[in-house]
Design a protein around this motif. Structure first.
Motif, PDB file in Angstrom:
ATOM      1  N   SER A  22       0.857  -1.181   0.000  1.00  0.00           N
ATOM      2  CA  SER A  22       0.000   0.000   0.000  1.00  0.00           C
ATOM      3  C   SER A  22       0.895   1.234   0.000  1.00  0.00           C
ATOM      4  CB  SER A  22      -0.902   0.005   1.236  1.00  0.00           C
ATOM      5  OG  SER A  22      -0.132   0.219   2.399  1.00  0.00           O
ATOM      6  N   ALA A  23       0.296   2.391  -0.273  1.00  0.00           N
ATOM      7  CA  ALA A  23       1.061   3.643  -0.195  1.00  0.00           C
ATOM      8  C   ALA A  23       1.618   3.818   1.205  1.00  0.00           C
ATOM      9  CB  ALA A  23       0.171   4.817  -0.586  1.00  0.00           C
ATOM     10  N   GLU A  24       0.836   3.419   2.201  1.00  0.00           N
ATOM     11  CA  GLU A  24       1.290   3.531   3.585  1.00  0.00           C
ATOM     12  C   GLU A  24       2.487   2.623   3.856  1.00  0.00           C
ATOM     13  OE1 GLU A  24      -1.886   3.078   2.658  1.00  0.00           O
ATOM     14  OE2 GLU A  24      -2.843   4.937   3.287  1.00  0.00           O
ATOM     15  N   ASP A  25       2.474   1.413   3.270  1.00  0.00           N
ATOM     16  CA  ASP A  25       3.620   0.499   3.405  1.00  0.00           C
ATOM     17  C   ASP A  25       4.882   1.124   2.812  1.00  0.00           C
ATOM     18  OD1 ASP A  25       1.974  -1.500   4.514  1.00  0.00           O
ATOM     19  OD2 ASP A  25       1.635  -2.452   2.563  1.00  0.00           O
ATOM     20  N   VAL A  26       4.745   1.703   1.630  1.00  0.00           N
ATOM     21  CA  VAL A  26       5.887   2.350   0.969  1.00  0.00           C
ATOM     22  C   VAL A  26       6.375   3.509   1.834  1.00  0.00           C
ATOM     23  CG1 VAL A  26       6.638   3.656  -1.063  1.00  0.00           C
ATOM     24  CG2 VAL A  26       5.156   1.646  -1.349  1.00  0.00           C
ATOM     25  N   TYR A  27       5.450   4.301   2.323  1.00  0.00           N
ATOM     26  CA  TYR A  27       5.784   5.444   3.174  1.00  0.00           C
ATOM     27  C   TYR A  27       6.539   4.995   4.418  1.00  0.00           C
ATOM     28  CZ  TYR A  27       5.078   9.449   6.290  1.00  0.00           C
ATOM     29  OH  TYR A  27       5.269  10.494   7.169  1.00  0.00           O
ATOM     30  N   ARG A  28       6.045   3.942   5.095  1.00  0.00           N
ATOM     31  CA  ARG A  28       6.717   3.425   6.295  1.00  0.00           C
ATOM     32  C   ARG A  28       8.129   2.937   5.972  1.00  0.00           C
ATOM     33  NH1 ARG A  28       1.622   1.907   7.696  1.00  0.00           N
ATOM     34  NH2 ARG A  28       1.739  -0.183   6.879  1.00  0.00           N
ATOM     35  N   SER A  29       8.280   2.275   4.825  1.00  0.00           N
ATOM     36  CA  SER A  29       9.614   1.812   4.415  1.00  0.00           C
ATOM     37  C   SER A  29      10.559   2.988   4.208  1.00  0.00           C
ATOM     38  CB  SER A  29       9.522   0.995   3.124  1.00  0.00           C
ATOM     39  OG  SER A  29       8.840  -0.206   3.341  1.00  0.00           O
ATOM     40  N   LEU A  30      10.065   4.066   3.624  1.00  0.00           N
ATOM     41  CA  LEU A  30      10.885   5.259   3.422  1.00  0.00           C
ATOM     42  C   LEU A  30      11.276   5.887   4.756  1.00  0.00           C
ATOM     43  CD1 LEU A  30       8.925   6.774   0.424  1.00  0.00           C
ATOM     44  CD2 LEU A  30      11.300   5.978   0.359  1.00  0.00           C
ATOM     45  N   ILE A  31      10.303   5.996   5.664  1.00  0.00           N
ATOM     46  CA  ILE A  31      10.576   6.569   6.995  1.00  0.00           C
ATOM     47  C   ILE A  31      11.594   5.709   7.728  1.00  0.00           C
ATOM     48  CG2 ILE A  31       9.560   7.070   9.269  1.00  0.00           C
ATOM     49  CD1 ILE A  31       8.893   9.102   7.014  1.00  0.00           C
ATOM     50  N   ASP A  32      11.419   4.374   7.671  1.00  0.00           N
ATOM     51  CA  ASP A  32      12.356   3.458   8.332  1.00  0.00           C
ATOM     52  C   ASP A  32      13.775   3.598   7.779  1.00  0.00           C
ATOM     53  OD1 ASP A  32      10.262   2.542   9.861  1.00  0.00           O
ATOM     54  OD2 ASP A  32      10.023   0.639   8.769  1.00  0.00           O
ATOM     55  N   ALA A  33      13.864   3.965   6.489  1.00  0.00           N
ATOM     56  CA  ALA A  33      15.178   4.135   5.858  1.00  0.00           C
ATOM     57  C   ALA A  33      15.723   5.543   6.068  1.00  0.00           C
ATOM     58  CB  ALA A  33      15.073   3.831   4.364  1.00  0.00           C
ATOM     59  N   GLY A  34      14.992   6.358   6.839  1.00  0.00           N
ATOM     60  CA  GLY A  34      15.465   7.709   7.138  1.00  0.00           C
ATOM     61  C   GLY A  34      15.227   8.714   6.025  1.00  0.00           C
ATOM     62  N   GLU A  35      14.334   8.383   5.101  1.00  0.00           N
ATOM     63  CA  GLU A  35      14.046   9.276   3.976  1.00  0.00           C
ATOM     64  C   GLU A  35      12.961  10.275   4.361  1.00  0.00           C
ATOM     65  OE1 GLU A  35      15.949   9.238   1.502  1.00  0.00           O
ATOM     66  OE2 GLU A  35      16.886   7.281   1.683  1.00  0.00           O
ATOM     67  N   ASP A  36      13.066  11.476   3.818  1.00  0.00           N
ATOM     68  CA  ASP A  36      12.109  12.538   4.110  1.00  0.00           C
ATOM     69  C   ASP A  36      11.192  12.735   2.901  1.00  0.00           C
ATOM     70  OD1 ASP A  36      10.826  14.639   5.381  1.00  0.00           O
ATOM     71  OD2 ASP A  36      12.294  16.126   4.711  1.00  0.00           O
ATOM     72  N   VAL A  37      10.213  11.844   2.768  1.00  0.00           N
ATOM     73  CA  VAL A  37       9.231  11.919   1.682  1.00  0.00           C
ATOM     74  C   VAL A  37       7.863  11.847   2.327  1.00  0.00           C
ATOM     75  CG1 VAL A  37       8.361  10.794  -0.406  1.00  0.00           C
ATOM     76  CG2 VAL A  37      10.812  10.792   0.056  1.00  0.00           C
ATOM     77  N   GLY A  38       6.989  12.773   1.967  1.00  0.00           N
ATOM     78  CA  GLY A  38       5.663  12.818   2.568  1.00  0.00           C
ATOM     79  C   GLY A  38       4.719  11.784   1.993  1.00  0.00           C
ATOM     80  N   LEU A  39       3.695  11.440   2.753  1.00  0.00           N
ATOM     81  CA  LEU A  39       2.701  10.456   2.319  1.00  0.00           C
ATOM     82  C   LEU A  39       1.979  10.921   1.054  1.00  0.00           C
ATOM     83  CD1 LEU A  39       1.255   7.773   2.793  1.00  0.00           C
ATOM     84  CD2 LEU A  39      -0.279   8.966   4.380  1.00  0.00           C
ATOM     85  N   ALA A  40       1.654  12.201   0.960  1.00  0.00           N
ATOM     86  CA  ALA A  40       0.983  12.720  -0.243  1.00  0.00           C
ATOM     87  C   ALA A  40       1.862  12.528  -1.475  1.00  0.00           C
ATOM     88  CB  ALA A  40       0.634  14.194  -0.065  1.00  0.00           C
TER      89      ALA A  40
END
Length: 134
Positions: free
Chosen positions: A35-53
């Motif tokens: 899901s978009a939320e799964d992708v977002y969580r993976s980015l956050i876990d990797a320390g990336e600064d990308v918003g959910l939108a």
């Protein structure tokens, strides 16, 4: 030039950092239906600064460009998988939401036959079986 950059350019998309990072997440989980939320969580876990939108927007762009396929399984929320160019169908475990991919030539042939019996040519289809362990 990285593989992600080439894929984005080939799909007609400008190479941007969020697109490269999201494509990288999807490619690191090629069998996943995220899901978009799964992708977002993976980015956050990797320390990336990308918003959910941004994740939602990029996934929609990827879908339009043919890089990913969107599925609306149980409950109507969308999940995305890399478009690999080969047709397959899905089973969704109703107990835990696990998605299992499968291909079956008999099912494919039968769907074409059914369409022909009704006077149609089958141009595309999506088959999702909702299953439970015995």
């Amino acid at each position: 030039m990285s593989e992600q950059n080439m894929e984005l350019r080939k799909a007609g998309l400008k190479v941007t950092l969020p697109r490269v990072k999201i494509l990288s997440i999807l490619e690191s989980n090629p069998e996943a239906h995220m899901s978009a939320e799964d992708v977002y969580r993976s980015l956050i876990d990797a320390g990336e600064d990308v918003g959910l939108a941004t994740v939602y927007r990029v996934l929609t762009q990827f879908e339009s460009a043919g890089l990913v396929e969107r599925h609306n399984f149980d409950g109507g929320h969308s999940v995305f998988e890399l478009a690999r160019g080969e047709h397959h169908d899905h089973m969704v475990n109703v107990e835990d939401g696990t998605v299992i991919e499968f291909s079956n030539e008999q099912i494919e042939r039968l769907q074409h036959e059914i369409a022909e019996q009704h006077g149609f040519d089958l141009v595309d289809h999506s088959l999702v079986l909702y299953v439970r362990k015995k």
